[in-house]
Design a protein around this motif. Structure first.
Motif, PDB file in Angstrom:
ATOM      1  N   THR A   1      37.555  16.422 -44.240  1.00 56.47           N
ATOM      2  CA  THR A   1      36.744  15.971 -43.112  1.00 56.47           C
ATOM      3  C   THR A   1      35.879  14.769 -43.476  1.00 56.47           C
ATOM      4  N   PHE A   2      35.225  14.812 -44.639  1.00 52.29           N
ATOM      5  CA  PHE A   2      34.224  13.802 -44.971  1.00 52.29           C
ATOM      6  C   PHE A   2      34.645  12.803 -46.048  1.00 52.29           C
ATOM      7  N   PHE A   3      35.490  13.199 -46.966  1.00 52.63           N
ATOM      8  CA  PHE A   3      35.699  12.390 -48.161  1.00 52.63           C
ATOM      9  C   PHE A   3      37.068  11.727 -48.250  1.00 52.63           C
ATOM     10  N   GLN A   4      38.120  12.440 -47.893  1.00 48.26           N
ATOM     11  CA  GLN A   4      39.451  11.919 -48.165  1.00 48.26           C
ATOM     12  C   GLN A   4      39.718  10.605 -47.440  1.00 48.26           C
ATOM     13  N   GLY A   5      39.551  10.598 -46.118  1.00 40.98           N
ATOM     14  CA  GLY A   5      39.821   9.387 -45.358  1.00 40.98           C
ATOM     15  C   GLY A   5      38.858   8.260 -45.679  1.00 40.98           C
ATOM     16  N   TYR A   6      37.568   8.590 -45.807  1.00 40.56           N
ATOM     17  CA  TYR A   6      36.574   7.562 -46.111  1.00 40.56           C
ATOM     18  C   TYR A   6      36.887   6.902 -47.452  1.00 40.56           C
ATOM     19  N   THR A   7      37.219   7.721 -48.455  1.00 34.50           N
ATOM     20  CA  THR A   7      37.506   7.182 -49.779  1.00 34.50           C
ATOM     21  C   THR A   7      38.772   6.332 -49.761  1.00 34.50           C
ATOM     22  N   ARG A   8      39.785   6.778 -49.037  1.00 33.93           N
ATOM     23  CA  ARG A   8      41.013   5.979 -48.958  1.00 33.93           C
ATOM     24  C   ARG A   8      40.737   4.613 -48.352  1.00 33.93           C
ATOM     25  N   LYS A   9      39.872   4.573 -47.350  1.00 33.83           N
ATOM     26  CA  LYS A   9      39.533   3.289 -46.742  1.00 33.83           C
ATOM     27  C   LYS A   9      38.671   2.451 -47.685  1.00 33.83           C
ATOM     28  N   GLN A  10      37.681   3.082 -48.276  1.00 32.10           N
ATOM     29  CA  GLN A  10      36.730   2.350 -49.100  1.00 32.10           C
ATOM     30  C   GLN A  10      37.373   1.790 -50.364  1.00 32.10           C
ATOM     31  N   TRP A  11      38.219   2.582 -50.995  1.00 30.24           N
ATOM     32  CA  TRP A  11      38.750   2.210 -52.303  1.00 30.24           C
ATOM     33  C   TRP A  11      40.224   1.801 -52.286  1.00 30.24           C
ATOM     34  N   GLY A  12      40.893   2.005 -51.168  1.00 33.22           N
ATOM     35  CA  GLY A  12      42.298   1.623 -51.098  1.00 33.22           C
ATOM     36  C   GLY A  12      43.201   2.535 -51.887  1.00 33.22           C
ATOM     37  N   MET A  13      42.726   3.724 -52.228  1.00 37.06           N
ATOM     38  CA  MET A  13      43.540   4.698 -52.938  1.00 37.06           C
ATOM     39  C   MET A  13      42.991   6.095 -52.665  1.00 37.06           C
ATOM     40  N   ASP A  14      43.803   7.089 -52.956  1.00 41.97           N
ATOM     41  CA  ASP A  14      43.416   8.467 -52.699  1.00 41.97           C
ATOM     42  C   ASP A  14      42.366   8.924 -53.712  1.00 41.97           C
ATOM     43  N   PRO A  15      41.463   9.827 -53.297  1.00 40.24           N
ATOM     44  CA  PRO A  15      40.460  10.338 -54.251  1.00 40.24           C
ATOM     45  C   PRO A  15      41.071  10.958 -55.501  1.00 40.24           C
ATOM     46  N   SER A  16      42.293  11.459 -55.391  1.00 42.88           N
ATOM     47  CA  SER A  16      42.947  12.054 -56.559  1.00 42.88           C
ATOM     48  C   SER A  16      43.294  11.006 -57.612  1.00 42.88           C
ATOM     49  N   GLU A  17      43.213   9.709 -57.242  1.00 41.16           N
ATOM     50  CA  GLU A  17      43.518   8.629 -58.179  1.00 41.16           C
ATOM     51  C   GLU A  17      42.268   8.003 -58.779  1.00 41.16           C
ATOM     52  N   LEU A  18      41.082   8.460 -58.325  1.00 37.12           N
ATOM     53  CA  LEU A  18      39.829   7.857 -58.760  1.00 37.12           C
ATOM     54  C   LEU A  18      39.065   8.784 -59.689  1.00 37.12           C
ATOM     55  N   ASP A  19      38.286   8.181 -60.584  1.00 35.06           N
ATOM     56  CA  ASP A  19      37.457   8.962 -61.489  1.00 35.06           C
ATOM     57  C   ASP A  19      36.484   9.830 -60.695  1.00 35.06           C
TER      58      ASP A  19
END
Length: 750
Positions: A511-529
């Motif tokens: 709801t809050f993190f997955q889509g926002y992070t994909r937009k912000q960072w251009g990658m899935d949260p599972s790929e980020l530290d």
């Protein structure tokens, strides 16, 4: 710390004890080491805020600064940060001995506090190589110090001597362990060992913590002797045939330091350990250290170790190895790093924009500063006003204030050209410094997230949960229990996805993190530290402020006005709208402060460092108010922008119209956010090595150090960088001195 106390004043600040009618501070000086131990005693029932403020007041009363002696703040735990981060330290050390967030009952604020500490500290020391690998990409100066040993102390166990009364009557052979007995111990293995060899005495020395005595296996040959003092340990070791490290292999032991291994060996005891990573890596090739996984293998390894214990041919090799692992060598290496950090700026914070130049100005300067944002402007101001240097500030943008630049738009609204900048800090020193150049308007930032047709508080708090799930949770305990029921276990927390799912579960994550992070960072949260989402707390109360800092305010007349006042000095010239490479040779200077991208400075010789950029769409709308708070986040991937900002909430202006900004992350454009991935940090390290070989250039700022900082962190680090640079210059004018400077070290105890 006893070794540091030989030439520095060392103060150890312990955790508070809640046993007093009013706040007091107990002071004790250790007779053996000279270390001063401060123990706060507080009333029970204080709120977290009250306790923090009380501890801060006690700390301020206990620390007296000597300008001639550097102040080093040494943290064993980030939990000590809230009441101490205002101290104007010359060097901040994070001595990370374990991944505390993986421990049972770790507080939810631990990870965000650790990120704050990593953002502000100068040096990170880790208690092992695995922990080093986990932290190396999160800070530019991480150093591994695997467990050292006081061999002289523990080797007394090899000689004849007294044996403690509670152990003397236990039958031999004896196999022992000392240390904290908690969730890291493999209790089933301990039980299996006792059952397999009932003729052995298994001795456990140490306090039981975080688990119940009822959880401990009970057998006639299992003996729990309780906690003992450091001085007593050789006497217990003297009576052991084999020393044990029966740790469970789980998340809590993934980064465990093999401290006991060299101590056991120094005492003359062969060691049997489960396959703890750093024990395997550091001692797997030592004959006297047996590694075994599973009950049967562990028992067999103990049999072999008992056989070895009856010989002494292995001791010479052990002693030779331990000679290179002394605390004296470790303390010396740490002290050198601290002295270097005090004397120079090893890493700093960002700089960005400029103003205008006068044709009658001189053509030679002491310092050229590339950028007029927070770091550059503060460096320039201090260099000019405090050090009396002639400074030329150069920037390719046609204005000062960098990314904090604000301006009046056509509607008369003060907007932020590069997205909202909200000032907040816990540092009175930083706030007072900036207050020389601005009056303030009190402002506490609040953010809402658009979820369907509702706007709910962000970060997630009890109100958020009640609104989304149509609940009536009334206490923090109820909210915590609900979030715990949604959380999903994650074996190893490595990524941003892991952080959130393990804390609040997949539904809130999506709801809050997955889509926002994909937009912000251009990658899935599972790929980020994991550091990315660790910055955003989850609350069980109803506090809807985005920040909880002591000082939260906006410059009354705007950031640009504050910067113009900061740079208004006769020793400062401004050259704006010009790339410094075009004027570097035209304006001779003795020192360069560079705050641009470090890869650009070196001509991208190793390739470009990856960044995320932002694009902005500014609009004025014909209505008095557009949204209820300054910022509304849009986490859904169906919406292209990440947030909308309405500036009148920030400025306090009243007008019939209002101005807003839509924010769109992008992979192209000016660099804003370093992308936190291990391979990117490795590339930066190559550039950093080149930078360290440039004695006449100070690389300062987000772009020059490939790190993201808040504004107050930028200001604090710029002030510290100037101070160190000035000290270096002052020292160069003095006769050479020998030996390290004495100083005050404040230790935040775990």
């Amino acid at each position: 710390m006893s070794r540091f106390a030989r030439d520095r004043k060392v103060i150890v600040w312990e955790e508070p004890i809640h046993d007093a009618p009013s706040a007091t501070l107990d002071t004790h000086v250790c007779d053996c080491s000279g270390v001063t131990i401060l123990t706060p005693h507080l009333p029970a029932g204080l709120s977290r805020h009250e306790e923090t403020e009380t501890l801060r007041a006690l700390l301020d009363g206990a620390i007296t600064r000597d300008p001639a002696r550097p102040l080093i703040c040494w943290y064993y735990t980030p939990m000590m940060l809230p009441f101490s981060d205002h101290l104007a330290a010359d060097c901040i050390v994070y001595d990370c001995m374990d991944e505390l967030a993986n421990f049972k009952g770790a507080p939810s604020e631990l990870l965000p506090l650790e990120q704050r500490l990593l953002d502000s500290c100068d040096l990170v020391f880790t208690g092992g190589h695995s922990l080093y690998e986990a932290k190396a990409a999160r800070h530019p100066s991480v150093h591994a110090f695997p467990s050292s040993v006081d061999a002289t102390h523990f080797s007394t166990a090899r000689a004849a001597g007294p044996e403690p009364e509670d152990q003397a009557e236990l039958p031999s052979p004896r196999l022992g362990f000392y240390g904290v007995v908690d969730e890291r111990m493999d209790l089933a293995l301990l039980e299996g060992l006792a059952d397999a060899r009932p003729e052995w005495s298994i001795v456990i020395v140490g306090p039981v913590v975080k688990i119940s005595d009822a959880d401990l296996p009970r057998r006639p040959n299992l003996h729990y002797l309780g906690g003992k003092g450091y001085a007593e340990l050789p006497d217990y070791l003297r009576g052991w045939d084999v020393a044990l490290m029966p740790f469970a292999i789980n998340e809590a032991t993934r980064f465990i330091s093999p401290t006991k291994t060299p101590e056991y060996l120094a005492a003359g005891c062969p060691v049997v350990s489960t396959p703890v990573r750093d024990v395997v890596r550091g001692y797997g090739d030592v004959e006297a250290v047996r590694i075994a996984d599973g009950r049967d293998a562990f028992v067999a390894a103990c049999d072999a170790a008992l056989t070895l214990s009856r010989t002494n041919g292995w001791l010479a090799a052990v002693d030779a190895r331990l000679a290179g692992e002394s605390w004296d060598l470790t303390q010396c290496a740490m002290s050198n790093l601290i002295d270097e950090a005090v004397q120079r700026s090893s890493h700093v914070y960002p700089v960005v924009s400029p103003i205008g130049a006068d044709g009658d100005r001189p053509q030679s300067y002491d310092v050229m500063v590339v950028g007029a944002g927070f770091a550059g402007a503060i460096m320039a101001e201090r260099l000019a006003r405090d050090a009396g240097k002639r400074v030329l500030v150069v920037d390719k943008r046609p204005h000062v204030a960098g990314n904090a630049y604000d301006r009046l738009d056509d509607a008369g609204i003060l907007i932020h050209q590069y997205g909202p900048h909200i000032f907040h800090t816990n540092s009175a020193d930083i706030f007072e410094y900036l207050s020389q150049f601005t009056e303030w308007r009190g402002y506490e930032h609040r953010v809402l997230a658009a979820v369907g047709d509702r706007l709910v508080p962000m970060p997630i708090n009890r109100t958020t949960v009640n609104s989304l799930y149509h609940l009536d949770l009334r206490t923090e305990e109820e909210a915590a229990a609900f979030l715990a029921s949604r959380a999903e276990p994650v074996d190893i927390v490595r990524t941003s996805e892991d952080v959130v799912i393990s804390a609040v579960g997949r539904e809130l994550y999506e709801t809050f993190f997955q889509g926002y992070t994909r937009k912000q960072w251009g990658m899935d949260p599972s790929e980020l530290d994991k550091s990315v989402t660790s910055r955003v707390p989850t609350r069980t109360n109803t506090d809807d402020r985005y920040f909880t800092d002591t000082y939260q305010a906006m410059p009354r007349d705007g950031f640009t006005h504050m910067f113009e006042r900061m740079l208004d000095h006769p020793n400062i010239d401004l050259l704006l709208g010009v790339d410094f490479t075009e004027v570097r040779q035209a304006y001779p200077h003795q020192h360069l402060v560079f705050t641009g991208p470090i890869d650009e400075y070196f001509g991208y010789c190793y390739g470009k460092l990856p960044y995320r950029s932002l694009h902005f769409r500014h609009e004025t709308v014909d209505q008095e108010q557009f949204q209820p708070v300054a910022v509304v986040n849009y986490p859904s991937e169906d919406v292209p922008h990440t947030r909308i900002t309405e500036y009148k909430h920030l400025t306090g202006q009243t007008a019939p119209r209002t101005s807003i900004t839509y924010e769109y992350p992008s992979g192209e454009g000016d660099p804003y956010y370093p992308i936190p991935r291990a391979e990117n940090q490795a590339l930066f390290k190559r550039y950093e090595a080149l930078a360290l070989a440039q004695p006449d250039v100070s690389f300062v700022g987000r772009l020059a150090t490939y790190r993201y900082y808040n504004m107050d962190q930028v200001a604090g680090q710029a002030l510290a960088t100037y101070r160190r640079l000035k000290q270096r210059w002052d020292a160069d004018r003095q006769p050479a001195a020998t030996g390290a400077r004495a100083g005050t070290t404040v230790v935040a105890d775990a």
